[in-house]
Design an enzyme around this catalytic site. Structure first.
Site, PDB file in Angstrom:
ATOM      1  N   GLY A 265       0.756  -1.236   0.000  1.00 36.96           N
ATOM      2  CA  GLY A 265       0.000   0.000   0.000  1.00 36.96           C
ATOM      3  C   GLY A 265       0.787   1.287   0.000  1.00 36.96           C
ATOM      4  O   GLY A 265       0.207   2.364  -0.150  1.00 36.96           O
ATOM      5  N   GLU A 299       4.257  -6.580   1.523  1.00 39.32           N
ATOM      6  CA  GLU A 299       3.732  -6.952   0.193  1.00 39.32           C
ATOM      7  C   GLU A 299       3.627  -5.727  -0.712  1.00 39.32           C
ATOM      8  O   GLU A 299       2.537  -5.352  -1.143  1.00 39.32           O
ATOM      9  CB  GLU A 299       2.328  -7.561   0.337  1.00 39.32           C
ATOM     10  CG  GLU A 299       2.222  -8.767   1.242  1.00 39.32           C
ATOM     11  CD  GLU A 299       0.756  -9.132   1.546  1.00 39.32           C
ATOM     12  OE1 GLU A 299      -0.151  -8.322   1.278  1.00 39.32           O
ATOM     13  OE2 GLU A 299       0.534 -10.239   2.056  1.00 39.32           O
ATOM     14  N   GLY A 301       3.603  -3.460  -3.992  1.00 36.29           N
ATOM     15  CA  GLY A 301       3.453  -3.611  -5.440  1.00 36.29           C
ATOM     16  C   GLY A 301       3.794  -2.304  -6.116  1.00 36.29           C
ATOM     17  O   GLY A 301       4.859  -2.126  -6.711  1.00 36.29           O
ATOM     18  N   ARG A 302       2.889  -1.339  -5.966  1.00 36.99           N
ATOM     19  CA  ARG A 302       3.047  -0.039  -6.631  1.00 36.99           C
ATOM     20  C   ARG A 302       4.374   0.649  -6.308  1.00 36.99           C
ATOM     21  O   ARG A 302       5.002   1.233  -7.199  1.00 36.99           O
ATOM     22  CB  ARG A 302       1.909   0.879  -6.192  1.00 36.99           C
ATOM     23  CG  ARG A 302       1.893   2.234  -6.866  1.00 36.99           C
ATOM     24  CD  ARG A 302       0.921   3.187  -6.160  1.00 36.99           C
ATOM     25  NE  ARG A 302      -0.329   2.563  -5.846  1.00 36.99           N
ATOM     26  CZ  ARG A 302      -1.390   2.530  -6.671  1.00 36.99           C
ATOM     27  NH1 ARG A 302      -1.334   3.146  -7.822  1.00 36.99           N
ATOM     28  NH2 ARG A 302      -2.494   1.916  -6.314  1.00 36.99           N
ATOM     29  N   ARG A 338      -6.192   3.804 -15.227  1.00 36.97           N
ATOM     30  CA  ARG A 338      -6.208   4.511 -13.938  1.00 36.97           C
ATOM     31  C   ARG A 338      -6.877   5.884 -13.980  1.00 36.97           C
ATOM     32  O   ARG A 338      -7.647   6.208 -13.078  1.00 36.97           O
ATOM     33  CB  ARG A 338      -4.792   4.609 -13.356  1.00 36.97           C
ATOM     34  CG  ARG A 338      -4.165   3.244 -13.056  1.00 36.97           C
ATOM     35  CD  ARG A 338      -2.877   3.352 -12.246  1.00 36.97           C
ATOM     36  NE  ARG A 338      -3.136   3.840 -10.912  1.00 36.97           N
ATOM     37  CZ  ARG A 338      -2.917   5.073 -10.501  1.00 36.97           C
ATOM     38  NH1 ARG A 338      -2.372   5.950 -11.297  1.00 36.97           N
ATOM     39  NH2 ARG A 338      -3.213   5.417  -9.273  1.00 36.97           N
ATOM     40  N   TYR A 342      -9.891   5.773 -11.444  1.00 40.73           N
ATOM     41  CA  TYR A 342      -9.624   6.392 -10.133  1.00 40.73           C
ATOM     42  C   TYR A 342      -9.447   7.909 -10.223  1.00 40.73           C
ATOM     43  O   TYR A 342      -8.962   8.518  -9.260  1.00 40.73           O
ATOM     44  CB  TYR A 342      -8.313   5.852  -9.533  1.00 40.73           C
ATOM     45  CG  TYR A 342      -8.136   4.377  -9.463  1.00 40.73           C
ATOM     46  CD1 TYR A 342      -9.077   3.548  -8.864  1.00 40.73           C
ATOM     47  CD2 TYR A 342      -6.974   3.785  -9.956  1.00 40.73           C
ATOM     48  CE1 TYR A 342      -8.865   2.192  -8.770  1.00 40.73           C
ATOM     49  CE2 TYR A 342      -6.752   2.422  -9.863  1.00 40.73           C
ATOM     50  CZ  TYR A 342      -7.704   1.629  -9.268  1.00 40.73           C
ATOM     51  OH  TYR A 342      -7.477   0.289  -9.167  1.00 40.73           O
ATOM     52  N   CYS A 370     -14.550   5.205 -27.623  1.00 40.84           N
ATOM     53  CA  CYS A 370     -15.847   5.888 -27.635  1.00 40.84           C
ATOM     54  C   CYS A 370     -16.484   5.928 -26.254  1.00 40.84           C
ATOM     55  O   CYS A 370     -17.504   5.290 -25.991  1.00 40.84           O
ATOM     56  CB  CYS A 370     -16.767   5.207 -28.634  1.00 40.84           C
ATOM     57  SG  CYS A 370     -16.115   5.384 -30.280  1.00 40.84           S
ATOM     58  N   GLU A 371     -15.846   6.654 -25.349  1.00 40.55           N
ATOM     59  CA  GLU A 371     -16.332   6.869 -23.985  1.00 40.55           C
ATOM     60  C   GLU A 371     -15.806   8.230 -23.561  1.00 40.55           C
ATOM     61  O   GLU A 371     -14.628   8.523 -23.755  1.00 40.55           O
ATOM     62  CB  GLU A 371     -15.722   5.860 -22.996  1.00 40.55           C
ATOM     63  CG  GLU A 371     -16.014   4.412 -23.242  1.00 40.55           C
ATOM     64  CD  GLU A 371     -17.291   3.933 -22.587  1.00 40.55           C
ATOM     65  OE1 GLU A 371     -17.876   4.701 -21.798  1.00 40.55           O
ATOM     66  OE2 GLU A 371     -17.698   2.809 -22.889  1.00 40.55           O
ATOM     67  N   TYR A 399      -0.200  -1.316 -12.093  1.00 40.16           N
ATOM     68  CA  TYR A 399      -1.629  -1.193 -12.417  1.00 40.16           C
ATOM     69  C   TYR A 399      -1.815  -0.494 -13.768  1.00 40.16           C
ATOM     70  O   TYR A 399      -2.726   0.308 -13.951  1.00 40.16           O
ATOM     71  CB  TYR A 399      -2.380  -0.485 -11.268  1.00 40.16           C
ATOM     72  CG  TYR A 399      -2.109  -1.166  -9.943  1.00 40.16           C
ATOM     73  CD1 TYR A 399      -2.635  -2.431  -9.700  1.00 40.16           C
ATOM     74  CD2 TYR A 399      -1.277  -0.602  -8.986  1.00 40.16           C
ATOM     75  CE1 TYR A 399      -2.361  -3.104  -8.517  1.00 40.16           C
ATOM     76  CE2 TYR A 399      -0.984  -1.264  -7.796  1.00 40.16           C
ATOM     77  CZ  TYR A 399      -1.531  -2.512  -7.570  1.00 40.16           C
ATOM     78  OH  TYR A 399      -1.247  -3.171  -6.408  1.00 40.16           O
TER      79      TYR A 399
HETATM   80  C1  PLP Z   1      -2.843  -5.198  -4.039  1.00 39.17           C
HETATM   81  C2  PLP Z   1      -2.284  -5.810  -2.819  1.00 39.17           C
HETATM   82  C3  PLP Z   1      -0.988  -5.475  -2.394  1.00 39.17           C
HETATM   83  C4  PLP Z   1      -0.133  -4.456  -3.090  1.00 39.17           C
HETATM   84  O1  PLP Z   1      -0.641  -3.174  -2.970  1.00 39.17           O
HETATM   85  P1  PLP Z   1       0.226  -1.926  -3.424  1.00 39.17           P
HETATM   86  O2  PLP Z   1      -0.618  -0.762  -3.141  1.00 39.17           O
HETATM   87  O3  PLP Z   1       0.507  -2.097  -4.879  1.00 39.17           O
HETATM   88  O4  PLP Z   1       1.483  -1.940  -2.620  1.00 39.17           O
HETATM   89  C5  PLP Z   1      -0.504  -6.111  -1.278  1.00 39.17           C
HETATM   90  N1  PLP Z   1      -1.241  -7.029  -0.597  1.00 39.17           N
HETATM   91  C6  PLP Z   1      -2.488  -7.365  -0.979  1.00 39.17           C
HETATM   92  C7  PLP Z   1      -3.241  -8.360  -0.207  1.00 39.17           C
HETATM   93  C8  PLP Z   1      -3.058  -6.771  -2.102  1.00 39.17           C
HETATM   94  O5  PLP Z   1      -4.300  -7.092  -2.466  1.00 39.17           O
END
Ligand code: PLP
Length: 447
Positions: A265, A299, A301-302, A338, A342, A370-371, A399
């Site tokens: 997150g 965990e 990601g982004r 995105r 969002y 076409c949106e 993403y």
């Molecule tokens: C999507 C997700 C992440 C990664 O989130 P980021 O905002 O990209 O860091 C980590 N854990 C779980 C369970 C997720 O669903």
């Protein structure tokens, strides 16, 4: 051209120079224009075509190492499980595996993708609110490190499957700590009304119940409170403090807890957000969970993949409406979703060096789908950009490609990886034949 409309905003958008200064992998070369690492992006746009995603291997490595260093610097025993849903390109996964990353997956497909990239199931967490029985079976057969369960119903399902296979599933309970991470409503996950996790008040009893089931080995608790968190550490601090309190309660009841999964997150600056540094997150984990003497998991990601990618596009048309200038790109919401999903803001830079010095006027940057929602930016200060000019959407590494569709029969864009002076196509552009090849006609319609 009509006089530009004044743009009302609380703060001015960052300038092209500001955007470049905040992104170390990007630079402007007087002759070659915008470079990612040492490769002119216009060269990739010419050779591979547009739209094309481009990922910087160096940025992936640099960010992974920065996070690692922050966790080590705080004295935490921590493992990093890259959230594959942010970008599941085999090339991206391989670069992160070489750095030592484990994975966080949310489907059997992602588990197959991460294993194909050399990340063992034994270094992988399987999260997700609706794991199908065959996905649970696959994860257990491959020796998954941890399954994050979210409900009493799911725990029962996992136990039955594992017992049938003669194993005990390593299960962490995903707890919903009921904190507001202060993110966009579509990416907040840790409030009581969200579908994710088990309510904090119910978690202790369910954990005790898990310990009594034949197919479950309870190994810890997990949370993930949202995505693109930029509002400081308050929400993380509140969530992790609640987890620590829960671990103490579980231990006091004689229940085993081996580790705590802190989720992902961590946000990044897309526009001018002040995103927390990984050192701040590591410090918050240390302050809240450090006293438990347990290993922790992250965990992200982004935070790792977002700044490592750009989406290249060409201008198809520069269209002057009544008091509005539209730049129509050949990339669209089916490529980069995105902004329409969002209301996300992405930096947009021309690739040509001359356009960086040209006068600016507001423009709406849109795709050809076409949106009306197919709008990347409104009232963005942009130079004159005639058809054929290239632009780059910044911070599109997470993403981005993973959310693409073929809406409007638009083939999926190509993907390229840059590493120093080299680049390679890591997924060729889908063709129109590819789109048709997967279709079948019922025999009563066959020609
Ligand atoms: C999507 C997700 C992440 C990664 O989130 P980021 O905002 O990209 O860091 C980590 N854990 C779980 C369970 C997720 O669903």
């Amino acid at each position: 051209m009509a006089a530009p409309l004044p743009v009302a905003r609380d703060t001015a958008d960052p300038s092209f120079a500001d955007l470049l200064a905040a992104r170390p992998a990007l630079s402007l070369h007087a002759h070659d224009g915008l470079l990612l690492e040492e490769v002119p992006l216009a060269r990739i746009a010419r050779e591979v075509g547009t739209p094309t995603w481009v990922y910087s291997a160096g940025t992936l490595r640099r960010r992974y190492r920065a996070l690692r260093a922050a966790l080590d610097g705080a004295g935490l025993e921590a493992t990093i499980h890259y959230a594959a849903k942010a970008n599941d390109s085999q090339a991206v996964l391989r670069v992160l595996r070489a750095e030592g990353a484990g994975a966080d997956v949310v489907s059997g497909g992602e588990l197959r993708a991460t294993m194909a990239a050399g990340i063992p199931a034994a270094a992988t967490v399987f999260s997700g609110v609706g794991k199908a029985p065959e996905e649970i079976r696959l994860a257990l057969a491959e020796g998954i490190f941890q399954l994050n369960a979210e409900s009493v119903e799911e725990v029962a399902m996992i136990s039955a499957i594992a017992a049938g296979m003669g194993v005990r599933a390593p299960v962490a309970l995903r707890v919903n700590p009921d904190v507001d991470a202060g993110t966009h409503a579509k990416i907040t996950t840790g409030k009581a009304e969200n579908k994710f996790g088990i309510a904090y008040e119910d978690a202790h009893a369910l954990y005790a119940h898990m310990a009594a089931l034949p197919g479950i080995r309870p190994i810890g608790i997990a949370t993930h409170i949202g995505s693109q968190i930029t509002a400081g550490m308050a929400a993380y601090h509140a969530a992790y403090a609640r987890l620590a309190e829960m671990v103490r309660g579980l231990r006091a009841a004689g229940l085993p807890v081996e580790r705590v999964d802190c989720g992902g997150g961590l946000g990044i600056p897309y526009r001018d957000e002040v995103a927390p540094a990984p050192e701040a997150l590591a410090g918050t984990i240390k302050a809240t969970l450090g006293g438990l003497g347990l290993p922790v998991m992250l965990e992200p990601g982004r935070w790792i993949a977002g700044p490592a990618g750009v989406l290249l596009a060409s201008i198809v048309l520069q269209k002057q409406g009544r008091g509005r200038r539209f730049l129509v790109a050949d990339a669209a919401m089916n490529d980069l979703l995105r902004p329409s999903l969002y209301e996300a803001w992405h930096g947009i830079l021309p690739l040509s060096p001359a356009r960086h010095a040209a006068p600016l006027a507001p423009a709406d940057i849109v795709g050809p789908v076409c949106e009306s929602g197919d709008t990347f930016a409104r009232d963005r200060a942009m130079p004159d950009l005639p058809p054929g000019e290239f632009i780059a959407f910044l911070d599109a590494g997470a993403y981005g490609a993973v959310m693409s569709s073929t809406y409007n029969a638009r083939p999926l864009a190509a993907e390229v990886m840059v590493d120093g002076t080299r680049f390679a196509v890591v997924r060729p552009r889908q063709t129109h034949q590819d789109l048709l090849a997967q279709q079948r006609l019922p025999e009563w319609l066959a020609p």
